[in-house]
Design a protein around this motif. Structure first.
Motif, PDB file in Angstrom:
ATOM      1  N   CYS A 214       9.892   8.983  56.752  1.00  0.00           N
ATOM      2  CA  CYS A 214       9.382   9.942  57.743  1.00  0.00           C
ATOM      3  C   CYS A 214      10.458  10.980  58.083  1.00  0.00           C
ATOM      4  N   HIS A 215      11.702  10.520  58.264  1.00  0.00           N
ATOM      5  CA  HIS A 215      12.785  11.466  58.583  1.00  0.00           C
ATOM      6  C   HIS A 215      12.970  12.466  57.442  1.00  0.00           C
ATOM      7  N   GLN A 216      12.998  11.919  56.241  1.00  0.00           N
ATOM      8  CA  GLN A 216      13.210  12.751  55.043  1.00  0.00           C
ATOM      9  C   GLN A 216      12.100  13.799  54.884  1.00  0.00           C
ATOM     10  N   GLU A 217      10.859  13.420  55.194  1.00  0.00           N
ATOM     11  CA  GLU A 217       9.727  14.344  55.007  1.00  0.00           C
ATOM     12  C   GLU A 217       9.414  15.155  56.264  1.00  0.00           C
ATOM     13  N   GLY A 218      10.145  14.900  57.342  1.00  0.00           N
ATOM     14  CA  GLY A 218       9.890  15.623  58.596  1.00  0.00           C
ATOM     15  C   GLY A 218       8.567  15.226  59.245  1.00  0.00           C
ATOM     16  N   ILE A 219       8.180  13.976  59.077  1.00  0.00           N
ATOM     17  CA  ILE A 219       6.909  13.496  59.667  1.00  0.00           C
ATOM     18  C   ILE A 219       7.227  12.849  61.014  1.00  0.00           C
ATOM     19  N   PRO A 220       6.586  13.305  62.093  1.00  0.00           N
ATOM     20  CA  PRO A 220       6.919  12.726  63.401  1.00  0.00           C
ATOM     21  C   PRO A 220       6.436  11.279  63.538  1.00  0.00           C
ATOM     22  N   ILE A 221       7.343  10.432  64.061  1.00  0.00           N
ATOM     23  CA  ILE A 221       6.928   9.060  64.422  1.00  0.00           C
ATOM     24  C   ILE A 221       6.565   9.128  65.903  1.00  0.00           C
ATOM     25  N   LEU A 222       5.285   8.971  66.198  1.00  0.00           N
ATOM     26  CA  LEU A 222       4.791   9.261  67.541  1.00  0.00           C
ATOM     27  C   LEU A 222       4.739   8.040  68.458  1.00  0.00           C
ATOM     28  N   LEU A 223       4.690   6.869  67.864  1.00  0.00           N
ATOM     29  CA  LEU A 223       4.626   5.653  68.690  1.00  0.00           C
ATOM     30  C   LEU A 223       5.059   4.464  67.845  1.00  0.00           C
ATOM     31  N   ARG A 224       5.651   3.480  68.526  1.00  0.00           N
ATOM     32  CA  ARG A 224       6.005   2.224  67.853  1.00  0.00           C
ATOM     33  C   ARG A 224       5.387   1.091  68.661  1.00  0.00           C
ATOM     34  N   ILE A 225       4.680   0.221  67.967  1.00  0.00           N
ATOM     35  CA  ILE A 225       4.119  -0.961  68.631  1.00  0.00           C
ATOM     36  C   ILE A 225       4.920  -2.160  68.091  1.00  0.00           C
ATOM     37  N   PRO A 226       5.588  -2.894  68.936  1.00  0.00           N
ATOM     38  CA  PRO A 226       6.475  -3.959  68.421  1.00  0.00           C
ATOM     39  C   PRO A 226       5.702  -5.149  67.844  1.00  0.00           C
ATOM     40  N   LEU A 227       6.408  -5.893  67.029  1.00  0.00           N
ATOM     41  CA  LEU A 227       5.873  -7.162  66.530  1.00  0.00           C
ATOM     42  C   LEU A 227       5.925  -8.123  67.720  1.00  0.00           C
ATOM     43  N   ASP A 228       4.754  -8.428  68.288  1.00  0.00           N
ATOM     44  CA  ASP A 228       4.706  -9.191  69.530  1.00  0.00           C
ATOM     45  C   ASP A 228       3.507 -10.132  69.474  1.00  0.00           C
ATOM     46  N   ILE A 229       3.773 -11.393  69.599  1.00  0.00           N
ATOM     47  CA  ILE A 229       2.686 -12.382  69.483  1.00  0.00           C
ATOM     48  C   ILE A 229       1.624 -12.176  70.572  1.00  0.00           C
ATOM     49  N   ASN A 230       2.021 -11.658  71.727  1.00  0.00           N
ATOM     50  CA  ASN A 230       1.045 -11.448  72.809  1.00  0.00           C
ATOM     51  C   ASN A 230       0.017 -10.388  72.421  1.00  0.00           C
ATOM     52  N   ILE A 231       0.482  -9.353  71.687  1.00  0.00           N
ATOM     53  CA  ILE A 231      -0.442  -8.301  71.232  1.00  0.00           C
ATOM     54  C   ILE A 231      -1.406  -8.899  70.208  1.00  0.00           C
ATOM     55  N   ALA A 232      -0.867  -9.694  69.288  1.00  0.00           N
ATOM     56  CA  ALA A 232      -1.719 -10.321  68.263  1.00  0.00           C
ATOM     57  C   ALA A 232      -2.749 -11.242  68.918  1.00  0.00           C
ATOM     58  N   GLN A 233      -2.333 -11.955  69.956  1.00  0.00           N
ATOM     59  CA  GLN A 233      -3.263 -12.868  70.631  1.00  0.00           C
ATOM     60  C   GLN A 233      -4.387 -12.104  71.335  1.00  0.00           C
ATOM     61  N   LEU A 234      -4.029 -10.968  71.948  1.00  0.00           N
ATOM     62  CA  LEU A 234      -5.062 -10.147  72.599  1.00  0.00           C
ATOM     63  C   LEU A 234      -6.095  -9.713  71.575  1.00  0.00           C
ATOM     64  N   TYR A 235      -5.580  -9.213  70.440  1.00  0.00           N
ATOM     65  CA  TYR A 235      -6.460  -8.719  69.372  1.00  0.00           C
ATOM     66  C   TYR A 235      -7.390  -9.835  68.885  1.00  0.00           C
TER      67      TYR A 235
END
Ligand code: SF4
Ligand code: SF4
Length: 270
Positions: A214-235
């Motif tokens: 992304c840095h090399q191509e100038g593509i914006p990284i707009l959000l990061r969602i962490p690896l989190d078991i609580n998120i997986a459990q919600l899903y």
């Protein structure tokens, strides 16, 4: 991503949500809409009048999908290959081809938590997703902010779903598979001239090659969602991220404001 974005924004603006992942729609599991309307989606399949047909072979010649063939004094139609484009009936010199509707799926409309909801469902065993996606998109309400959930990959259904959008959010994960799919998706969006940005999901798994790319191509990284078991459990329990963890709502609002900024910049430069 799509459902949490829709729910986060619906206090700011009226939102319409389209689930165009018609082969495997699943947004309804998270949004739980109250569905009030259902309609079938059909494509026009040719039917040949053998009384009028001269077996000239023009219909087979124009069909790029090999869905119609002329063998001696017989015209064979293969409905499972037909895309319903109408070329054979339009170009038949004897006016021998009429069209009959073949059901390929359904469309359902409803509401969920203030969000207007529409999804398409491809009939099991059918291969033609684009006609259903087109039908879903015919219901786009321009008075609302429209969020379209799209299947992964870069196939025809994906192109059909993202085309004419103001912006495409590419959700990836920091693994070699994620990077491979991201590079293909970026190439597709460049070709159809749609601006894009990246969300890194499951941030923390894998390596940093997606970030480097992304840095090399100038593509914006707009959000990061962490690896989190609580998120997986919600899903896994059918609960959206912003409902299960309301502290994420602000991140989704910021994400939208950054997207709006990019889209406005692109319009100015055109
Ligand atoms: S183009 Fe028309 S007339 Fe010619 S083979 Fe096909 S159906 Fe028959
Ligand atoms: S409608 Fe189009 S895809 Fe279907 S048989 Fe005719 S030419 Fe081929």
């Amino acid at each position: 991503m799509a459902t949490s974005l829709a729910l986060s924004l619906q206090n700011e603006k009226p939102v319409q949500f389209l689930d165009c992942d018609v082969e495997e729609p699943d947004a309804h599991i998270l949004l739980k809409p109250l569905l009030s309307h259902q309609q079938t989606v059909s494509i026009p399949i040719p039917r040949v009048d053998e009384e009028k047909c001269t077996y000239c072979g023009k219909c087979a010649e124009v069909c790029v999908y090999n869905a119609i063939a002329v063998v001696g004094k017989k015209v064979l139609v293969f409905p499972e290959l037909c895309h319903g484009c109408g070329a054979c009936s339009y170009l038949c010199p004897e006016d021998a081809v009429s069209e009959i509707g073949k059901e390929v799926g359904i469309l359902e409309i409803g509401h969920s938590k203030g969000v207007e909801f529409i999804h398409g469902k491809l009939t099991v065993g059918e291969a033609m997703a684009p006609p259903i996606i087109r039908e879903v998109k015919k219901h786009i309400n321009r008075e609302r902010l429209v969020i379209i959930d799209v299947s992964p990959g870069t196939s025809c259904p994906v192109v059909e779903a993202v085309k004419d959008s103001d912006f495409c959010l590419l959700v990836t994960e920091p693994t070699p598979f994620g990077l491979n799919d991201l590079v293909l998706a970026v190439d597709m969006l460049d070709r159809i001239n749609i601006p894009y940005g990246v969300v890194i999901n499951r941030d923390g798994v894998g390596d940093n090659k997606v970030e480097q790319y992304c840095h090399q191509e100038g593509i914006p990284i707009l959000l990061r969602i962490p690896l989190d078991i609580n998120i997986a459990q919600l899903y896994s329990r059918g609960i959206t991220l912003v409902e299960g963890m309301p502290q994420w709502q602000e991140a989704f609002l910021n994400l939208f404001h950054r997207i709006r900024h990019i889209v406005a910049g692109k319009r100015k430069s055109e």
